[in-house]
Enzyme design. Structure first.
Site, short mmCIF file in Angstrom:
data_model
loop_
_atom_site.label_atom_id
_atom_site.label_comp_id
_atom_site.label_asym_id
_atom_site.label_seq_id
_atom_site.Cartn_x
_atom_site.Cartn_y
_atom_site.Cartn_z
N SER A 106 -3.29 -3.34 -0.13
CA SER A 106 -2.37 -4.12 0.11
C SER A 106 -2.77 -5.38 0.79
CB SER A 106 -1.65 -3.36 1.33
OG SER A 106 -0.81 -4.07 2.01
N ALA A 107 -2.08 -6.44 0.02
CA ALA A 107 -2.84 -7.95 0.21
C ALA A 107 -2.85 -8.39 1.63
CB ALA A 107 -1.98 -9.09 -0.69
N HIS A 108 -1.67 -7.80 2.72
CA HIS A 108 -1.57 -8.51 3.90
C HIS A 108 -2.66 -7.85 4.62
CE1 HIS A 108 0.13 -5.11 6.05
NE2 HIS A 108 0.62 -4.56 4.88
N GLY A 126 0.92 -1.46 0.10
CA GLY A 126 -0.18 -0.15 -0.17
C GLY A 126 0.91 1.30 -0.18
N THR A 127 1.93 1.25 0.73
CA THR A 127 2.63 2.59 0.76
C THR A 127 3.37 2.63 -0.65
OG1 THR A 127 3.25 1.80 3.05
CG2 THR A 127 4.96 3.23 1.98
N GLN A 151 -7.32 -0.09 3.87
CA GLN A 151 -8.23 -1.08 4.73
C GLN A 151 -9.46 -1.33 4.42
OE1 GLN A 151 -7.49 -1.78 7.95
NE2 GLN A 151 -5.48 -0.80 8.17
N CYS A 208 2.19 1.54 12.63
CA CYS A 208 3.53 2.10 12.22
C CYS A 208 3.90 3.34 13.33
CB CYS A 208 3.18 3.16 11.14
SG CYS A 208 2.61 2.03 9.71
N1 PLP Z 1 -2.72 2.80 4.14
C1 PLP Z 1 -3.41 2.46 5.39
C2 PLP Z 1 -4.67 2.98 5.49
C3 PLP Z 1 -2.63 1.54 6.21
O1 PLP Z 1 -3.46 1.22 7.20
C4 PLP Z 1 -1.73 0.79 5.56
C5 PLP Z 1 -1.20 -0.02 6.44
O2 PLP Z 1 -0.87 -0.07 7.76
C6 PLP Z 1 -1.17 1.18 4.61
C7 PLP Z 1 -1.51 2.31 4.04
C8 PLP Z 1 0.50 0.95 4.28
O3 PLP Z 1 0.25 -0.28 3.62
P1 PLP Z 1 1.32 -1.22 3.35
O4 PLP Z 1 1.73 -1.89 4.85
O5 PLP Z 1 1.11 -2.49 2.51
O6 PLP Z 1 2.71 -0.80 3.00
#
Ligand code: PLP
Length: 414
Positions: free
Chosen positions: A223-225, A94-95, A203, A351
């Site tokens: 994001s798959a996880h 996702g990032t 989410q 995070c």
């Molecule tokens: N955006 C949101 C709303 C999230 O909750 C998260 C992860 O906690 C992310 C982005 C980042 O996703 P990734 O862990 O796949 O980088």
């Protein structure tokens, strides 16, 4: 046994922890941070790792088989979103998806102003700040009210207040309090006012229906996880003809939008996890909603003075997987105390959960007294969560709450 100094397998780690009696039955209530991989996803990925090791860019049949696997998942994702496969770009997470979209909007589409909120995930917030610092982009923050909601009339006024090329970036489901944005309304507003709209949908993807043929947003992320798929696998939705360009340069993979040999088994894992989520969406969501309701009721009856943050206690306006609780005592060690009892929850988003100061989201929605004297806790569920696990959590919280009352009484009597 000759142990390596800097690498040990999970099996070895568990052996060490077992020796030190650090392994117990765990209760996992941090599904907004990540979810456990489902067995079928593991099987599908292992199968790919063993058999489909070809490079999808190779022209021989081993490579082409890997390519077919990727394209199948791309079509599956596109069907879910009601878009075309060409609009799905696989990424590492996702990032990365959010970074790619925001940075390319500035670098390639000439965005000079970003309208966002202080409630965004760090990967959006920091990327926006980076664009401000390095590219001189003007950033306008839409402030939430105490429920964590935005005034959409104010959003439209801000949009209309400048002729600068603008990107609006607002998340769909807040990762800390679960508040849901009216995606369709905001997307239509942005389209009508000719500004770009990106939503961090990390989410909510795979937890609810998404029809982007009816929601005219430009960009979204996944994001798959977050839905029992693997870490290190995600995608960006990029509306056709948006003009977005490559950030990671190199080969022509992912329609020349994201170079690098594809993570074939990660993409297959994403596809399998999505398939399971979609096939079971009604069943999973009604189970989780029931669990969330049960958690609310038990907390209200067992922990005096407990409150719920934002909209997270409301069914219609919040993501059903997240319940954000405000405990009526200050305990920065609560996460650790629960962990010692085998319960995994979060004190904020994953995070920032190492930090003891309240998150930006909490700063925005809590009053000074609540920040000083209360403890936020995020409980996030999956279809695997049971009522027995919730009972254990509530008992633990009640015990901690009572110890606080006793401590308080002792102090008052001293
Ligand atoms: N955006 C949101 C709303 C999230 O909750 C998260 C992860 O906690 C992310 C982005 C980042 O996703 P990734 O862990 O796949 O980088």
């Amino acid at each position: 046994m000759k142990a390596s100094l800097n690498f040990f397998t999970n099996f070895e780690l568990r052996k060490i922890l077992k020796k030190e009696s650090k392994i117990m039955d765990r209760i996992y209530l941090d599904n907004a941070a990540t979810t456990p991989l489902s067995e079928e996803v593991i099987d599908a990925m292992v199968d790919v790792m063993k058999t489909n090791y070809g490079n999808p860019s190779s022209t021989h049949s081993l490579g082409q088989e890997a390519k077919i696997l990727i394209e199948n998942v791309r079509r599956q994702v596109a069907d879910y979103l009601h878009v075309t496969p060409a609009e799905i770009i696989f990424t590492s997470c996702g990032t990365e998806s959010n970074n790619m979209i925001i940075k390319s909007c500035v670098n390639h589409l000439g965005v000079e102003r970003i309208i966002t909120s202080p409630m965004e995930h760090k990967c959006v917030a920091e990327t926006v700040l980076d664009m401000k610092k390095r590219r001189g982009v003007e950033v306008v923050y839409l402030r939430p009210d105490q429920k964590g909601d935005f005034d959409l009339i104010q959003l439209e006024e801000i949009i209309k207040s400048s002729d600068k090329k603008t990107l609006v970036t607002l998340m769909h489901a807040n990762n800390e309090i679960g508040n849901l944005l009216d995606l369709k309304k905001v997307a239509e507003m942005c389209k009508a006012n000719k500004v770009l709209f990106h939503s961090d949908t990390v989410q909510s993807m795979a937890h609810m229906e998404m029809d982007f043929s009816q929601i005219p947003l430009d960009f979204a992320s996944c994001s798959a996880h977050k839905f029992h798929g693997p870490k290190g696998s995600g995608f960006a939705f990029i509306r056709k003809a948006s003009g977005l360009k490559v950030i990671i340069t190199g080969g022509p993979q992912e329609r020349s939008l994201r170079a690098g040999t594809e993570n074939v088994c990660g993409i297959v894992g994403l596809g399998k996890a999505l398939e399971i989520s979609l096939n079971n969406m009604d069943q999973y969501s009604s189970h989780i909603k029931e669990i969330k309701k049960y958690t609310k009721e038990r907390l209200l009856s067992e922990v005096d003075g407990v409150k719920f943050n934002g909209r997270s206690a409301e069914e219609e306006t919040s993501l059903y997987t997240v319940l954000s609780v405000l405990l009526p005592f200050k305990d920065p060690m609560i996460g650790l105390k629960l962990d010692m009892k085998g319960i995994a929850v979060s004190q904020g988003s994953a995070c920032s959960s190492g930090a003891t100061k309240p998150s930006m989201v909490m700063m925005m929605i809590l009053d000074e007294d609540e920040i000083e004297n209360c403890t936020p806790l995020r409980i996030s569920f999956s279809h695997l969560t049971t009522k027995e696990e919730i009972d254990t959590l509530v008992d633990a919280l009640q015990e901690i709450a009572v110890s606080f009352n006793i401590e308080k009484t002792n102090v008052e009597h001293r």
